[in-house]
Design a protein around this motif. Structure first.
Motif, PDB file in Angstrom:
ATOM      1  N   ILE A 152       0.872  -1.190   0.000  1.00  0.00           N
ATOM      2  CA  ILE A 152       0.000   0.000   0.000  1.00  0.00           C
ATOM      3  C   ILE A 152       0.901   1.230   0.000  1.00  0.00           C
ATOM      4  O   ILE A 152       1.846   1.323   0.797  1.00  0.00           O
ATOM      5  N   VAL A 153       0.609   2.151  -0.922  1.00  0.00           N
ATOM      6  CA  VAL A 153       1.524   3.279  -1.133  1.00  0.00           C
ATOM      7  C   VAL A 153       0.746   4.594  -1.203  1.00  0.00           C
ATOM      8  O   VAL A 153      -0.373   4.641  -1.704  1.00  0.00           O
ATOM      9  N   GLY A 154       1.371   5.657  -0.713  1.00  0.00           N
ATOM     10  CA  GLY A 154       0.776   6.996  -0.810  1.00  0.00           C
ATOM     11  C   GLY A 154       1.618   7.888  -1.714  1.00  0.00           C
ATOM     12  O   GLY A 154       2.824   7.695  -1.857  1.00  0.00           O
ATOM     13  N   VAL A 155       0.943   8.848  -2.333  1.00  0.00           N
ATOM     14  CA  VAL A 155       1.628   9.865  -3.140  1.00  0.00           C
ATOM     15  C   VAL A 155       1.001  11.183  -2.728  1.00  0.00           C
ATOM     16  O   VAL A 155      -0.223  11.254  -2.540  1.00  0.00           O
ATOM     17  N   ILE A 156       1.820  12.236  -2.583  1.00  0.00           N
ATOM     18  CA  ILE A 156       1.236  13.551  -2.299  1.00  0.00           C
ATOM     19  C   ILE A 156       1.630  14.547  -3.380  1.00  0.00           C
ATOM     20  O   ILE A 156       2.783  14.560  -3.827  1.00  0.00           O
ATOM     21  N   PHE A 195       2.373  -1.365  -9.472  1.00  0.00           N
ATOM     22  CA  PHE A 195       2.977  -2.308  -8.523  1.00  0.00           C
ATOM     23  C   PHE A 195       2.116  -2.506  -7.275  1.00  0.00           C
ATOM     24  O   PHE A 195       1.953  -3.614  -6.791  1.00  0.00           O
ATOM     25  N   ALA A 196       1.579  -1.379  -6.748  1.00  0.00           N
ATOM     26  CA  ALA A 196       0.885  -1.428  -5.458  1.00  0.00           C
ATOM     27  C   ALA A 196      -0.510  -2.033  -5.595  1.00  0.00           C
ATOM     28  O   ALA A 196      -1.124  -1.983  -6.661  1.00  0.00           O
ATOM     29  N   THR A 197      -1.007  -2.590  -4.486  1.00  0.00           N
ATOM     30  CA  THR A 197      -2.386  -3.094  -4.485  1.00  0.00           C
ATOM     31  C   THR A 197      -3.344  -1.916  -4.327  1.00  0.00           C
ATOM     32  O   THR A 197      -4.472  -1.943  -4.824  1.00  0.00           O
ATOM     33  N   LYS A 198      -2.857  -0.881  -3.589  1.00  0.00           N
ATOM     34  CA  LYS A 198      -3.709   0.297  -3.353  1.00  0.00           C
ATOM     35  C   LYS A 198      -2.812   1.535  -3.349  1.00  0.00           C
ATOM     36  O   LYS A 198      -1.730   1.534  -2.751  1.00  0.00           O
ATOM     37  N   THR A 199      -3.266   2.577  -4.033  1.00  0.00           N
ATOM     38  CA  THR A 199      -2.497   3.830  -4.063  1.00  0.00           C
ATOM     39  C   THR A 199      -3.387   4.970  -3.593  1.00  0.00           C
ATOM     40  O   THR A 199      -4.481   5.172  -4.122  1.00  0.00           O
ATOM     41  N   TYR A 200      -2.921   5.692  -2.577  1.00  0.00           N
ATOM     42  CA  TYR A 200      -3.622   6.916  -2.161  1.00  0.00           C
ATOM     43  C   TYR A 200      -2.937   8.097  -2.822  1.00  0.00           C
ATOM     44  O   TYR A 200      -1.706   8.206  -2.778  1.00  0.00           O
ATOM     45  N   LYS A 259      -3.615  21.682 -12.003  1.00  0.00           N
ATOM     46  CA  LYS A 259      -2.279  21.845 -12.595  1.00  0.00           C
ATOM     47  C   LYS A 259      -1.797  20.598 -13.338  1.00  0.00           C
ATOM     48  O   LYS A 259      -0.708  20.576 -13.885  1.00  0.00           O
ATOM     49  N   MET A 260      -2.584  19.537 -13.295  1.00  0.00           N
ATOM     50  CA  MET A 260      -2.149  18.264 -13.886  1.00  0.00           C
ATOM     51  C   MET A 260      -2.656  18.151 -15.324  1.00  0.00           C
ATOM     52  O   MET A 260      -3.780  18.587 -15.619  1.00  0.00           O
ATOM     53  N   GLN A 261      -1.853  17.550 -16.223  1.00  0.00           N
ATOM     54  CA  GLN A 261      -2.306  17.347 -17.602  1.00  0.00           C
ATOM     55  C   GLN A 261      -3.603  16.514 -17.602  1.00  0.00           C
ATOM     56  O   GLN A 261      -3.657  15.465 -16.934  1.00  0.00           O
ATOM     57  N   PRO A 262      -4.623  16.955 -18.355  1.00  0.00           N
ATOM     58  CA  PRO A 262      -5.918  16.244 -18.359  1.00  0.00           C
ATOM     59  C   PRO A 262      -5.819  14.726 -18.617  1.00  0.00           C
ATOM     60  O   PRO A 262      -6.555  13.963 -17.977  1.00  0.00           O
ATOM     61  N   PRO A 263      -4.936  14.249 -19.514  1.00  0.00           N
ATOM     62  CA  PRO A 263      -4.893  12.781 -19.712  1.00  0.00           C
ATOM     63  C   PRO A 263      -4.512  12.028 -18.424  1.00  0.00           C
ATOM     64  O   PRO A 263      -5.030  10.935 -18.170  1.00  0.00           O
ATOM     65  N   TYR A 264      -3.635  12.627 -17.598  1.00  0.00           N
ATOM     66  CA  TYR A 264      -3.260  11.977 -16.335  1.00  0.00           C
ATOM     67  C   TYR A 264      -4.465  11.969 -15.378  1.00  0.00           C
ATOM     68  O   TYR A 264      -4.747  10.972 -14.715  1.00  0.00           O
ATOM     69  N   VAL A 265      -5.182  13.105 -15.326  1.00  0.00           N
ATOM     70  CA  VAL A 265      -6.343  13.214 -14.425  1.00  0.00           C
ATOM     71  C   VAL A 265      -7.374  12.145 -14.792  1.00  0.00           C
ATOM     72  O   VAL A 265      -7.894  11.443 -13.923  1.00  0.00           O
ATOM     73  N   LYS A 266      -7.617  12.001 -16.106  1.00  0.00           N
ATOM     74  CA  LYS A 266      -8.611  11.032 -16.579  1.00  0.00           C
ATOM     75  C   LYS A 266      -8.219   9.606 -16.168  1.00  0.00           C
ATOM     76  O   LYS A 266      -9.033   8.842 -15.660  1.00  0.00           O
ATOM     77  N   LYS A 267      -6.937   9.282 -16.388  1.00  0.00           N
ATOM     78  CA  LYS A 267      -6.471   7.923 -16.048  1.00  0.00           C
ATOM     79  C   LYS A 267      -6.597   7.675 -14.549  1.00  0.00           C
ATOM     80  O   LYS A 267      -7.022   6.599 -14.111  1.00  0.00           O
ATOM     81  N   ILE A 268      -6.218   8.676 -13.754  1.00  0.00           N
ATOM     82  CA  ILE A 268      -6.233   8.518 -12.289  1.00  0.00           C
ATOM     83  C   ILE A 268      -7.663   8.340 -11.784  1.00  0.00           C
ATOM     84  O   ILE A 268      -7.958   7.435 -11.000  1.00  0.00           O
ATOM     85  N   LYS A 269      -8.539   9.212 -12.259  1.00  0.00           N
ATOM     86  CA  LYS A 269      -9.930   9.151 -11.770  1.00  0.00           C
ATOM     87  C   LYS A 269     -10.656   7.892 -12.236  1.00  0.00           C
ATOM     88  O   LYS A 269     -11.606   7.440 -11.600  1.00  0.00           O
ATOM     89  N   GLY A 270     -10.192   7.325 -13.343  1.00  0.00           N
ATOM     90  CA  GLY A 270     -10.844   6.126 -13.857  1.00  0.00           C
ATOM     91  C   GLY A 270     -10.235   4.840 -13.320  1.00  0.00           C
ATOM     92  O   GLY A 270     -10.609   3.749 -13.739  1.00  0.00           O
ATOM     93  N   ASP A 271      -9.309   4.950 -12.397  1.00  0.00           N
ATOM     94  CA  ASP A 271      -8.616   3.755 -11.896  1.00  0.00           C
ATOM     95  C   ASP A 271      -9.065   3.427 -10.471  1.00  0.00           C
ATOM     96  O   ASP A 271      -8.861   4.226  -9.545  1.00  0.00           O
ATOM     97  N   LYS A 272      -9.649   2.253 -10.314  1.00  0.00           N
ATOM     98  CA  LYS A 272     -10.221   1.894  -8.998  1.00  0.00           C
ATOM     99  C   LYS A 272      -9.141   1.648  -7.938  1.00  0.00           C
ATOM    100  O   LYS A 272      -9.421   1.702  -6.750  1.00  0.00           O
ATOM    101  N   SER A 273      -7.921   1.356  -8.368  1.00  0.00           N
ATOM    102  CA  SER A 273      -6.880   1.076  -7.366  1.00  0.00           C
ATOM    103  C   SER A 273      -6.277   2.370  -6.791  1.00  0.00           C
ATOM    104  O   SER A 273      -5.488   2.331  -5.863  1.00  0.00           O
ATOM    105  N   ILE A 274      -6.662   3.516  -7.378  1.00  0.00           N
ATOM    106  CA  ILE A 274      -6.163   4.802  -6.848  1.00  0.00           C
ATOM    107  C   ILE A 274      -7.287   5.520  -6.111  1.00  0.00           C
ATOM    108  O   ILE A 274      -8.349   5.774  -6.683  1.00  0.00           O
ATOM    109  N   GLU A 275      -7.048   5.827  -4.841  1.00  0.00           N
ATOM    110  CA  GLU A 275      -8.036   6.611  -4.087  1.00  0.00           C
ATOM    111  C   GLU A 275      -7.533   8.035  -3.956  1.00  0.00           C
ATOM    112  O   GLU A 275      -6.478   8.277  -3.351  1.00  0.00           O
TER     113      GLU A 275
END
Ligand SMILES: Cc1cc2nc3c(=O)[nH]c(=O)nc-3n(C[C@H](O)[C@H](O)[C@H](O)COP(=O)(O)OP(=O)(O)OC[C@H]3O[C@@H](n4cnc5c(N)ncnc54)[C@H](O)[C@@H]3O)c2cc1C
Length: 302
Positions: free
Chosen positions: A142-146, A162-167, A177-193
């Motif tokens: 389990i991993v966090g990113v800020i 790699f991680a089972t869960k990413t915060y 401030k984030m490129q829209p393609p990254y935002v879309k991928k992140i929001k559409g990924d269930k393993s990222i909270e």
């Protein structure tokens, strides 16, 4: 004696070396991170001519290009630069010295720190600033990113492989401030909270990181954590001359990429140029202009 000494082995530095060598200028490049920040993004999708490229490969190719044209490359940090009678003497961390007629500052930016308890204590023991380098250590963990910019977005997308869960924790309410393609991928990924409007107040553990405490009062048990809250300017070596910077510390350059000191040029993320748009394309552009200006300086001053 070198015609140009370049501090920084990133896109700005390598581009300058390529142009300088093609002007038959004897060039040397110093850098501890070969390829620079580019190497931290495995999926670069906005460098013209290369639809998708791993940054590590792009960095290697830039290095090989400069080297192939005869530029000398040293994987060493510079600790001081002295100017005497229009000659620059650069001293490395291992006390070797070189002399050059012109100097290019292309050393990029410094990674920002959170400045909270445990951050330094657990650095390298679960806390990291480079997902490309360290994400693989957290397989099935389990991993966090800020952070809320591109660095944080890229880090979360690398980590989740790699991680089972990413915060992904961000103090603001939306990723502006984030490129829209990254935002879309992140929001559409269930393993990222995504955790908006929150912040880390403490890292804790025994021998290695075991969790983080958040401003909201939450306590996240996790194994790894990536701090991706951006960068700030600094000149990380001593100089015996004055270089004009803006209030924040970015090196002021004119349209020729010349600084306030004769014979000293600057290019890439560290400068006030390109509207502070910190990209490979802008670093490359500034590096080419800087080499051209250094060449003109040598012609007119020798
Ligand atoms: C995670 C991430 C993803 C990114 N994704 C993209 C993207 O998709 N597209 C894009 O266009 N841009 C992207 N960027 C931005 C891009 O990487 C930078 O704008 C670019 O690398 C800046 O180039 P630079 O040459 O100015 O500095 P850097 O690439 O930062 O290189 C600086 C160099 O200076 C060296 N150095 C520092 N101090 C010293 C010293 N004392 N002595 C000697 N050498 C020193 C370093 O070792 C390094 O080699 C991304 C950045 C990050 C962090």
């Amino acid at each position: 004696m070198y015609d140009i000494a370049i501090i920084g082995a990133g896109p700005a530095g390598f581009t300058a070396a390529i142009y300088a060598q093609r002007y038959n200028m004897k060039s040397i490049i110093f850098g501890d991170k070969m390829g620079g920040l580019v190497t931290e993004n495995p999926f670069i999708e906005n460098y013209p001519g290369l639809k998708l490229i791993d940054g590590a490969k792009l960095g290697e190719d830039m290095k090989a290009h400069a080297e192939g044209l005869g530029a000398e490359i040293k994987m060493e940090k510079i600790k001081s630069v002295e100017k005497k009678k229009n000659v620059f003497t650069l001293t490395t961390e291992w006390d070797s010295r070189v002399e050059a007629k012109t100097l290019l500052l292309a050393h990029g930016l410094k990674r920002r720190e959170l400045g909270v308890p445990g951050e330094k204590e657990f650095a390298g023991k679960g806390v990291s600033g480079c997902a490309t380098c360290d994400a693989a250590f957290f397989k099935d963990k389990i991993v966090g990113v800020i952070g809320g910019g591109d660095s944080a977005g890229v880090a979360a997308l690398i980590v989740k492989e790699f991680a089972t869960k990413t915060y992904l924790i961000y103090r603001k309410g939306e990723f502006t401030k984030m490129q829209p393609p990254y935002v879309k991928k992140i929001k559409g990924d269930k393993s990222i909270e995504v955790m908006f409007l929150d912040d880390v107040t403490e890292f804790y553990g025994k021998d290695k990181l075991e969790g983080v405490k958040l401003k909201s009062g939450k306590d996240l048990k996790l194994d790894g954590f990536f701090i991706e809250i951006g960068f700030e300017p600094e000149i990380p070596f001593e100089i015996n001359f004055k270089i004009k910077t803006d209030k924040v510390g970015f090196i002021e350059v004119n349209k020729n990429q010349a600084t306030s000191e004769a014979g000293v040029f600057a290019a890439g993320d560290i400068t006030t140029a390109s509207n502070f748009f910190h990209q490979i394309a802008t670093a490359v552009g500034e590096g080419s202009v800087a080499a051209d200006s250094a060449h003109l300086y040598l012609i007119t001053n020798e």
